[in-house]
Design an enzyme around this catalytic site. Sequence first.
Site, short mmCIF file in Angstrom:
data_model
loop_
_atom_site.label_atom_id
_atom_site.label_comp_id
_atom_site.label_asym_id
_atom_site.label_seq_id
_atom_site.Cartn_x
_atom_site.Cartn_y
_atom_site.Cartn_z
N LYS A 21 0.82 -1.38 -0.03
CA LYS A 21 -0.05 0.08 -0.01
C LYS A 21 0.61 1.28 -0.04
CE LYS A 21 1.08 1.09 4.59
NZ LYS A 21 1.74 2.44 5.11
N ASP A 146 -2.56 -0.99 10.21
CA ASP A 146 -2.71 -0.98 8.91
C ASP A 146 -3.39 -2.38 8.36
OD1 ASP A 146 -1.56 1.19 8.71
OD2 ASP A 146 0.54 0.46 7.75
#
Length: 313
Positions: A21, A146
């Site tokens: 990401k 996350d």
Amino acid sequence: MSNTSSPISAPFSASFPAPAKLNLMLRVTGRRADGYHLLQTIFRFIDFGDTLRFRVRSDGVIARVNDVPGVPADSDLCVRAARLLREVTGTPLGADIELDKRLPMGGGLGGGSSDAATTLLALNTLWKTAVSNQQLIDLSVQLGADVPVFVFGENALAEGIGEQLLALTLPPAWYVVLCPPVMVPTAAVFAHPELKRDSKKVIMQGFSGQRFQRLEGLVGADGLLADVADAVNDLQPLVVKLYPEVGRHLAWLSKAAAVESCGPAMMTGSGACVFAPFASEGAARAVLARLPDDMRGFVAQGLDRHPLHDVMP
């Protein structure tokens, strides 16, 4: 001859992707009484990452079967994720886990978190434990801030400690990502007394239920941050100060991408990796081709959503 059945009940699964990401924006907006930091960030998945394969066991044992330099098996987030899912569901099954590690550790690309999320999603299917996606998201908070977005599976605006997620649609973009040869410890960055912790939230417009098509005033029609002042990472100044190699890579990418880049070069997560967005693959590869011999990086395409959506039932 023993008639004891083998604890391995299936061959290794097909490969399951664990994409990286990028944080297109990351603001630290406060701190809770328990010490966790409050964030506002935009997560975007890219088509570069780790790969995992699983083999179901009947004896409940969970083991990573290959060596990953610098990551002891017992502290590996994918092993911890598997054990957590086994504990919560009460399944008698276990798994052998094979991890093909491509993402750098301490790079801010979410490698360990992505591995953990893919493990939860894959084993929930392979073990037939039928835990809902929302339950997996709630469970994943225990593994790290996350992890929820990777279980969520959509590019997203995240708030809170990372668990408050709103899906968003981002137009196409390509990225040059540079990987400085340093490992930045996330916990140490967030604990540092010089970290900025009082950013104001960007006000988002254009919401429609739980989805919105674009962030008015922040993400332009080309999918890139329209207001450079909003394209910030509050962790970046501190990390650049503490780790000069991050600053050197960021300075090179900023200069190299000044003409072709469609947005500012910036650091992702708590670093060390830095990136810049481009409108085309050709423009991104032209910049990467000029990379000095002592720097490493790659080109990746921004994804519309997590690739597990396309390979899981």
